[in-house]
Motif scaffolding. Structure first.
Motif, PDB file in Angstrom:
ATOM      1  N   THR A 116       0.856  -1.193   0.000  1.00  0.00           N
ATOM      2  CA  THR A 116       0.000   0.000   0.000  1.00  0.00           C
ATOM      3  C   THR A 116       0.888   1.238   0.000  1.00  0.00           C
ATOM      4  N   PRO A 117       0.363   2.377  -0.478  1.00  0.00           N
ATOM      5  CA  PRO A 117       1.223   3.545  -0.703  1.00  0.00           C
ATOM      6  C   PRO A 117       1.980   4.039   0.522  1.00  0.00           C
ATOM      7  N   GLU A 118       1.405   3.880   1.712  1.00  0.00           N
ATOM      8  CA  GLU A 118       2.039   4.436   2.905  1.00  0.00           C
ATOM      9  C   GLU A 118       3.125   3.526   3.488  1.00  0.00           C
ATOM     10  N   MET A 119       3.304   2.339   2.936  1.00  0.00           N
ATOM     11  CA  MET A 119       4.264   1.404   3.497  1.00  0.00           C
ATOM     12  C   MET A 119       5.693   1.845   3.218  1.00  0.00           C
ATOM     13  N   THR A 120       6.542   1.698   4.231  1.00  0.00           N
ATOM     14  CA  THR A 120       7.970   1.956   4.059  1.00  0.00           C
ATOM     15  C   THR A 120       8.637   0.702   3.497  1.00  0.00           C
ATOM     16  N   GLU A 121       9.899   0.839   3.101  1.00  0.00           N
ATOM     17  CA  GLU A 121      10.635  -0.331   2.626  1.00  0.00           C
ATOM     18  C   GLU A 121      10.744  -1.393   3.721  1.00  0.00           C
ATOM     19  N   GLN A 122      10.863  -0.948   4.974  1.00  0.00           N
ATOM     20  CA  GLN A 122      10.914  -1.892   6.086  1.00  0.00           C
ATOM     21  C   GLN A 122       9.583  -2.613   6.237  1.00  0.00           C
ATOM     22  N   ASP A 123       8.469  -1.885   6.090  1.00  0.00           N
ATOM     23  CA  ASP A 123       7.147  -2.507   6.147  1.00  0.00           C
ATOM     24  C   ASP A 123       7.006  -3.582   5.074  1.00  0.00           C
ATOM     25  N   ILE A 124       7.468  -3.275   3.877  1.00  0.00           N
ATOM     26  CA  ILE A 124       7.364  -4.217   2.763  1.00  0.00           C
ATOM     27  C   ILE A 124       8.163  -5.476   3.054  1.00  0.00           C
ATOM     28  N   ALA A 125       9.368  -5.309   3.576  1.00  0.00           N
ATOM     29  CA  ALA A 125      10.208  -6.461   3.902  1.00  0.00           C
ATOM     30  C   ALA A 125       9.600  -7.282   5.033  1.00  0.00           C
ATOM     31  N   ASP A 126       9.080  -6.613   6.049  1.00  0.00           N
ATOM     32  CA  ASP A 126       8.533  -7.311   7.213  1.00  0.00           C
ATOM     33  C   ASP A 126       7.285  -8.123   6.876  1.00  0.00           C
ATOM     34  N   THR A 127       6.441  -7.591   6.020  1.00  0.00           N
ATOM     35  CA  THR A 127       5.178  -8.264   5.707  1.00  0.00           C
ATOM     36  C   THR A 127       5.303  -9.285   4.593  1.00  0.00           C
ATOM     37  N   GLY A 128       6.350  -9.162   3.759  1.00  0.00           N
ATOM     38  CA  GLY A 128       6.446 -10.016   2.581  1.00  0.00           C
ATOM     39  C   GLY A 128       5.554  -9.553   1.454  1.00  0.00           C
ATOM     40  N   ALA A 129       5.246  -8.257   1.420  1.00  0.00           N
ATOM     41  CA  ALA A 129       4.366  -7.690   0.393  1.00  0.00           C
ATOM     42  C   ALA A 129       5.125  -7.582  -0.931  1.00  0.00           C
ATOM     43  N   VAL A 130       5.104  -8.648  -1.699  1.00  0.00           N
ATOM     44  CA  VAL A 130       5.953  -8.742  -2.887  1.00  0.00           C
ATOM     45  C   VAL A 130       5.342  -8.081  -4.118  1.00  0.00           C
ATOM     46  N   TRP A 131       4.052  -7.740  -4.080  1.00  0.00           N
ATOM     47  CA  TRP A 131       3.383  -7.198  -5.265  1.00  0.00           C
ATOM     48  C   TRP A 131       2.886  -5.777  -5.037  1.00  0.00           C
ATOM     49  N   THR A 132       2.908  -4.982  -6.094  1.00  0.00           N
ATOM     50  CA  THR A 132       2.176  -3.726  -6.112  1.00  0.00           C
ATOM     51  C   THR A 132       0.701  -4.042  -6.367  1.00  0.00           C
ATOM     52  N   ALA A 133      -0.165  -3.038  -6.220  1.00  0.00           N
ATOM     53  CA  ALA A 133      -1.591  -3.252  -6.484  1.00  0.00           C
ATOM     54  C   ALA A 133      -1.822  -3.698  -7.919  1.00  0.00           C
ATOM     55  N   TYR A 180      -5.218  -8.869  -0.662  1.00  0.00           N
ATOM     56  CA  TYR A 180      -5.531  -7.602   0.003  1.00  0.00           C
ATOM     57  C   TYR A 180      -5.808  -7.754   1.501  1.00  0.00           C
ATOM     58  N   SER A 181      -5.598  -8.941   2.052  1.00  0.00           N
ATOM     59  CA  SER A 181      -5.838  -9.168   3.483  1.00  0.00           C
ATOM     60  C   SER A 181      -4.583  -8.841   4.280  1.00  0.00           C
ATOM     61  N   ASP A 182      -4.737  -8.020   5.309  1.00  0.00           N
ATOM     62  CA  ASP A 182      -3.625  -7.552   6.131  1.00  0.00           C
ATOM     63  C   ASP A 182      -3.821  -8.077   7.558  1.00  0.00           C
ATOM     64  N   TRP A 183      -2.855  -8.892   8.026  1.00  0.00           N
ATOM     65  CA  TRP A 183      -3.000  -9.569   9.316  1.00  0.00           C
ATOM     66  C   TRP A 183      -2.114  -8.959  10.405  1.00  0.00           C
ATOM     67  N   ARG A 184      -1.596  -7.765  10.180  1.00  0.00           N
ATOM     68  CA  ARG A 184      -0.656  -7.179  11.135  1.00  0.00           C
ATOM     69  C   ARG A 184      -1.287  -6.863  12.481  1.00  0.00           C
ATOM     70  N   ASP A 185      -2.588  -6.696  12.549  1.00  0.00           N
ATOM     71  CA  ASP A 185      -3.223  -6.438  13.846  1.00  0.00           C
ATOM     72  C   ASP A 185      -3.548  -7.719  14.598  1.00  0.00           C
ATOM     73  N   VAL A 186      -3.540  -8.858  13.897  1.00  0.00           N
ATOM     74  CA  VAL A 186      -3.832 -10.150  14.535  1.00  0.00           C
ATOM     75  C   VAL A 186      -2.571 -10.765  15.130  1.00  0.00           C
ATOM     76  N   ILE A 187      -1.461 -10.661  14.415  1.00  0.00           N
ATOM     77  CA  ILE A 187      -0.239 -11.375  14.792  1.00  0.00           C
ATOM     78  C   ILE A 187       0.205 -11.091  16.228  1.00  0.00           C
TER      79      ILE A 187
END
Length: 272
Positions: free
Chosen positions: A127-144, A201-208
């Motif tokens: 998502t647009p507000e994610m930092t490079e660290q956020d991308i690495a931490d979540t494994g968000a490998v794709w753009t929208a 599009y599912s984000d589990w960062r609040d569950v973990i």
């Protein structure tokens, strides 16, 4: 194969082996129970191992509805009910991790003994507000745009997508890629695309951070899922354990079953 029927009328087929504390294995997207043949055989001497085909997968019913993670979590809950299980351990692989997280979010930890999370991502789409660290931490490998292209491609040319993905999952020459491709293609293209849309599009960062049951995280150093994503899960789940297989990719449990099974069995046997 035995089966149970969900509250919305879908047959869920499952395989079972062994006796002892129950372990339910949740496969990844479009992956049937058959890919966990080495776990059914290798863990049956110590555990009651249950691997099921999620709706649309393998031998299970293939309705035109219900391809979202919340419904898959409900299916898992109903499977646990139908089999009369309590204090069950869950092993989720890839999308199976997201099903386990959705189950935890909806139903809580009361019936869970332990979690094993195998090569999962907390969020696939950046998502647009994610930092490079956020991308690495979540494994968000794709753009929208890349995520939507994946969904479109599954609808328009499912076999080409499956061949490309399965090819990236393996590391061993002996692995039967053609068999794996055939097993994955048992899921209808429209069902796979619908589930992929919900998944990316599912984000589990609040569950973990709310996970309180003992948890083992397993990754592959050669996987398309960044190892940093497994490290973030390890840092974020209190008291969790982390193991990374250095020579394996996404299908690490299939290609190195002896090592994988021993990791799982040792963890499940540990005192709480």
């Amino acid at each position: 194969m035995p089966e149970v029927v969900t509250s919305d009328g879908v047959r869920l087929s499952y395989r079972e082996a062994g006796s002892g504390p129950p372990l339910i294995i949740i496969p990844g997207i479009a992956q049937p129970a058959s890919v966990f043949v080495h776990q059914l055989d290798g863990l049956r001497d110590r555990y009651r191992v249950i691997v099921y085909d999620q709706r649309g997968h393998g031998e299970s019913g293939k309705p035109s509805y219900g391809y979202r993670l919340s419904r898959l979590a409900k299916d898992l809950s109903e499977l646990i009910d139908a089999l009369g299980l309590s204090r069950v351990s869950l092993l989720g692989w890839s999308l199976g991790c997201a099903v386990a997280w959705s189950y935890y979010d909806l139903f809580g930890p009361e019936r869970l003994a332990r979690l094993v999370l195998v090569d999962g991502t907390v969020l696939l789409c950046r998502t647009p507000e994610m930092t490079e660290q956020d991308i690495a931490d979540t494994g968000a490998v794709w753009t929208a745009a890349e995520a939507m292209e994946m969904v479109r491609s599954l609808r328009d040319d499912q076999e080409a997508v499956v061949r490309r993905l399965v090819g990236s999952f393996v590391t061993a020459d002996r692995t039967d890629v053609e068999w794996l491709v055939g097993e994955v293609l048992r899921m209808p293209a429209e069902a796979a695309a619908s589930l992929m849309f919900d998944y990316v599009y599912s984000d589990w960062r609040d569950v973990i951070p709310r996970i309180t049951v003992p948890t083992l995280i397993v990754g592959g150093a050669r996987s398309h899922v960044p190892t940093m994503a497994q490290e973030w899960l390890h840092r974020t789940i209190p008291g969790s354990e982390l193991a990374v297989l250095p020579d394996r990719a996404h299908l690490l449990f299939y290609e190195e079953p002896e090592v994988f099974n021993e990791l799982v069995a040792t963890f499940l046997a540990e005192p709480r």
